[in-house]
Design an enzyme around this catalytic site. Structure first.
Site, PDB file in Angstrom:
ATOM      1  N   LEU A 103       7.767   2.269  -1.973  1.00 52.85           N
ATOM      2  CA  LEU A 103       8.620   3.039  -1.448  1.00 52.85           C
ATOM      3  C   LEU A 103       8.742   2.501   0.133  1.00 52.85           C
ATOM      4  O   LEU A 103       7.510   2.539   0.544  1.00 52.85           O
ATOM      5  CB  LEU A 103       8.539   4.534  -1.421  1.00 52.85           C
ATOM      6  CG  LEU A 103       8.419   5.283  -2.835  1.00 52.85           C
ATOM      7  CD1 LEU A 103       7.961   6.470  -2.511  1.00 52.85           C
ATOM      8  CD2 LEU A 103       9.803   5.140  -3.240  1.00 52.85           C
TER       9      LEU A 103
ATOM     10  N   GLY B 205       0.818  -1.265   0.182  1.00 51.40           N
ATOM     11  CA  GLY B 205       0.206   0.071  -0.105  1.00 51.40           C
ATOM     12  C   GLY B 205       0.732   1.305  -0.003  1.00 51.40           C
ATOM     13  O   GLY B 205       0.417   2.283   0.020  1.00 51.40           O
ATOM     14  N   HIS B 206       2.182   1.164  -0.156  1.00 52.42           N
ATOM     15  CA  HIS B 206       3.035   2.435   0.118  1.00 52.42           C
ATOM     16  C   HIS B 206       3.964   2.398  -1.230  1.00 52.42           C
ATOM     17  O   HIS B 206       5.208   1.921  -0.807  1.00 52.42           O
ATOM     18  CB  HIS B 206       3.627   2.337   1.196  1.00 52.42           C
ATOM     19  CG  HIS B 206       4.157   3.641   1.715  1.00 52.42           C
ATOM     20  ND1 HIS B 206       5.295   4.087   1.437  1.00 52.42           N
ATOM     21  CD2 HIS B 206       3.763   4.680   2.399  1.00 52.42           C
ATOM     22  CE1 HIS B 206       5.604   5.334   1.992  1.00 52.42           C
ATOM     23  NE2 HIS B 206       4.651   5.821   2.758  1.00 52.42           N
ATOM     24  N   PHE B 207       3.943   2.515  -2.340  1.00 51.40           N
ATOM     25  CA  PHE B 207       2.585   2.972  -2.643  1.00 51.40           C
ATOM     26  C   PHE B 207       2.102   1.852  -4.107  1.00 51.40           C
ATOM     27  O   PHE B 207       3.237   1.622  -4.715  1.00 51.40           O
ATOM     28  CB  PHE B 207       2.535   4.541  -3.459  1.00 51.40           C
ATOM     29  CG  PHE B 207       2.839   5.406  -2.255  1.00 51.40           C
ATOM     30  CD1 PHE B 207       1.782   5.867  -1.661  1.00 51.40           C
ATOM     31  CD2 PHE B 207       4.210   5.766  -1.959  1.00 51.40           C
ATOM     32  CE1 PHE B 207       2.032   6.716  -0.774  1.00 51.40           C
ATOM     33  CE2 PHE B 207       4.383   6.939  -1.131  1.00 51.40           C
ATOM     34  CZ  PHE B 207       3.289   7.082  -0.185  1.00 51.40           C
TER      35      PHE B 207
END
Length: 164
Positions: A66, A59-61
């Protein structure tokens, strides 16, 4: 913090099982893979391997993974806990590692954090932390993270002392 923190003297190396005895953290928040140098009570160096399978990266991203900067700060805080936990273990048992995870203090303050470059899957992050002055129940910690020879993050933190 313009240059790298000095490497702790001594060749103490701790694997994940040893680190787990010093920290209360567990999956998915157990972040350090190996401690490569340690001076109990003073300083340490550790390795964090970032992989595409790290759950946080989903979820990042999406589309551009990252590693979150706040987790780099947490790596420094966990390394500080290793520094103080190993000193407590050595004081209590004479060994660098003992079951002291229930006595680890807490991250109390992020005084300064600078994120200089992104950390990506496949990066091996070297984390260094050094103990600073004590003020009451707080201990100042200076830390940094690097990928190869490039600094990616610097931080100044305050952590609480080990709980009795």
């Amino acid at each position: 913090m313009t240059g790298p923190l000095p490497l702790p003297p001594g060749g103490a190396v701790l694997g994940a099982d040893d680190i787990a005895r010093l920290l209360p953290h567990r999956y998915p928040f157990f972040l350090l893979d190996r401690v490569t140098a340690l001076e109990p009570g003073t300083s340490a160096e550790a390795v964090k391997n970032v992989t595409a399978s790290d759950a946080v990266l989903a979820g990042h991203f999406p589309g551009r993974m990252l590693y979150p900067g706040v987790l780099l700060v947490e790596c420094v805080a966990q390394l500080a806990a290793v520094i103080y936990g190993s000193a407590a273990a050595r004081s209590a048992t004479g060994d660098l590692v003992a079951d002291v995870a229930d006595r680890v203090g807490y991250l109390a303050e992020i005084r300064q954090a600078k994120f200089l470059k992104p950390v990506l899957p496949g990066d091996q992050v070297t984390v260094r932390a050094r103990s600073g002055p004590r003020l009451g129940g707080l201990i100042s910690v200076t830390g940094q993270a690097a990928v190869g020879r490039e600094l990616v993050m610097t931080a100044r933190l305050a952590v609480t002392e080990l709980a009795p």
